[in-house]
Structures are given as C-alpha cells and as structure tokens.
Scaffold this motif. Sequence first.
Motif, mmCIF file in Angstrom:
data_model
loop_
_atom_site.group_PDB
_atom_site.id
_atom_site.type_symbol
_atom_site.label_atom_id
_atom_site.label_comp_id
_atom_site.label_asym_id
_atom_site.label_seq_id
_atom_site.Cartn_x
_atom_site.Cartn_y
_atom_site.Cartn_z
ATOM 1 N N PRO A 61 0.766 -1.367 -0.010
ATOM 2 C CA PRO A 61 -0.039 -0.033 -0.053
ATOM 3 C C PRO A 61 0.770 1.369 0.143
ATOM 4 O O PRO A 61 2.019 1.320 0.605
ATOM 5 C CB PRO A 61 -0.615 0.060 1.372
ATOM 6 N N SER A 62 0.237 1.987 -0.751
ATOM 7 C CA SER A 62 1.022 3.569 -0.699
ATOM 8 C C SER A 62 0.126 4.578 -1.231
ATOM 9 O O SER A 62 -1.003 4.508 -1.508
ATOM 10 C CB SER A 62 2.176 3.536 -1.686
ATOM 11 N N ALA A 63 0.390 5.861 -1.185
ATOM 12 C CA ALA A 63 -0.277 7.096 -1.426
ATOM 13 C C ALA A 63 -0.720 7.009 -2.889
ATOM 14 O O ALA A 63 -1.942 7.362 -3.375
ATOM 15 C CB ALA A 63 0.427 8.380 -1.226
ATOM 16 N N GLU A 64 -0.039 6.430 -3.723
ATOM 17 C CA GLU A 64 -0.358 6.226 -5.303
ATOM 18 C C GLU A 64 -1.153 5.130 -5.426
ATOM 19 O O GLU A 64 -1.441 4.938 -6.710
ATOM 20 C CB GLU A 64 0.964 6.259 -5.991
ATOM 21 N N SER A 65 -1.192 4.072 -4.506
ATOM 22 C CA SER A 65 -1.758 2.867 -4.882
ATOM 23 C C SER A 65 -3.237 3.052 -5.348
ATOM 24 O O SER A 65 -4.090 3.659 -4.788
ATOM 25 C CB SER A 65 -1.743 1.746 -3.710
ATOM 26 N N GLN A 66 -3.649 2.114 -6.355
ATOM 27 C CA GLN A 66 -4.943 2.095 -6.909
ATOM 28 C C GLN A 66 -5.706 0.740 -6.279
ATOM 29 O O GLN A 66 -6.939 0.968 -6.339
ATOM 30 C CB GLN A 66 -5.089 1.754 -8.380
ATOM 31 N N THR A 106 -6.950 -1.800 -3.222
ATOM 32 C CA THR A 106 -7.243 -1.685 -1.824
ATOM 33 C C THR A 106 -6.344 -2.447 -0.738
ATOM 34 O O THR A 106 -6.231 -2.009 0.353
ATOM 35 C CB THR A 106 -8.689 -2.173 -1.472
#
Length: 286
Positions: free
Chosen positions: A84-89, A91
């Motif tokens: 998970p990251s801020a740019e992840s699409q 869930t």
Amino acid sequence: MFSAQRSADAFQARFLSPTQPGQRGRLMPLHFQLDFQLDDVFDSIKKAQKAFDDEVWDLFQGAKERKWSPDRRPENMKGTRAGPSAESQLTWGGAQSLEMYSRMIEESENDVQTFSGTSALGSAAVTMYGEAGKLSSEEMEEELRQFRSFQAPVLGSPSRQISSAVELAELVRAKYGKYHDVAILRNTGQTAFNIYGPHLSQSSFPYTESQYLEKLNIIVAMLDDFDQAWYVKEFLLAPIVPRNGLPSTPRFDTAVTLRLNLSPTWRDVDKNKIEEWFSMPGIQSN
C-alpha cells in the motif's frame, strides 16, 4: 564461577522485572515467562516458513520466470516488495475489498436470465405444433446460440463485464488472498485464463503495481472482446473447491486454470478476433 554469574545475570535480565532503582527484580509469573517464550518461537517459525516459501518458489519457478518473464521493474524498485502507498490504486485487502466482493456476489446472484418462448422448445415444437413448428436451419442455429447464452447474465448487467484492471485484481485477491499473476494462453486448441502462484507482494515479482495493472488491462480488454468476462467473473466469485487432484489455489509450481473454450458461449466468439489477439506481440500462444 564466572560462567555461572553470567548465566544468572542473563536469567535476571530476561525473566525478572525491575521494581525500584537499587532493588533486585522480582520473578515474573510462570505463565508470563511461557507466553514470552512462545511468542519468540511463533515469530521464528513464521520467519522460517516465509524464507522457505521464497526459496522453494525461486528453486522451482524463479529460474523459469527470469527467463520467460524478466523483471520489468525500474532498477531502483527491483527486489522491493509492492504494498500500500499513497499512489496505490488497489485496496490491499480490508473492509473496502470485502464490501466490493460481497456486492459483486450479490449482483451475480440476483442477475438471473430467463429463457422462454416457443423457440426454446426446439424439436419438441414439431410434436406440439406439427410441421408448422419446425425450425429452419438458420432458426435452429439461432436457437442453439440462445441456449448456449442461457447461462450468461443479460446484456447490460453489471455482472456481464469486468469494469477495469483494478476490479479484476480485487476479484483475484478476494478469492485467493493475494494479487496473483494472471494470463490468457492458447495451446493445442485450448484457450485458458490462468492464475499463477507468484503475486504482487513478493520481492521477486517482476512487476510494479502499475505494470501489473497495465497487464491486467490487456486481459480485461481480451475478455470483453470475447464476451467472456462474465465467465471469468462468475468463476472468481464462486467458492474455492477441489479440482480433480489439482490444487484449488495457485501454487508456485501449478496454476489454477479456467478453460475459456468450455464456456457455453465460446462457440459464438468471432474466430478472427481470437486470431487477431494471439497474433499480437506479447500475447502468448503455444
């Protein structure tokens, strides 16, 4: 004597809790000592299991993957586990993923296509209505086409299509617990949707999240063009069941395979479309 003193000091540091400055510690209750030790043991087992799984995958599948599916990630991202990251699409699990999966299951269960009319009677129409009920060859072919399509959701329904690469990725994760690698292959007359053991959160997985979704975008486009997205979606929304001696979940050495050519509507797919797709660079056909 020196060794005994060191052992006593080590015991005190591990199992005695400090009280006040200048005072000796007091012995921790036995169940706390055991809990403390068991946590260490379980931690070690988990780490050992994880290391073993990675080594086994590398032994059996890693060399093949490096040859046929080289690492496509930028140099600075190779060997890094995706997550998970801020740019992840995606869930990456949790309540949002479960809610999405439950909603799709509900849509699929509610989306029942009805099939009625005298054309469904087929040869029985001749018995009931005489020669007037007999179908021409064109009408018979249309009747068979409709019958093959009977299991498919109605046109325009949400369960007829997979909306995006993200939805396909979430369907795979919701069923199998990881964002597994997937592909559509053709081999000796069989066309199959394969789900492989390698997955996005492995440090050896050859794609970044965005590259993984780009690959899935192509697969979604193929399924939509063949009108087989509903067949794959129905499979991914169904419970995991044993498969005649084959693993029911993707493993490092064996993929889970759904044969698209066994779909009731596969006969209606334009063969030219199939040839066009599998003649494209990067689309696998053996």
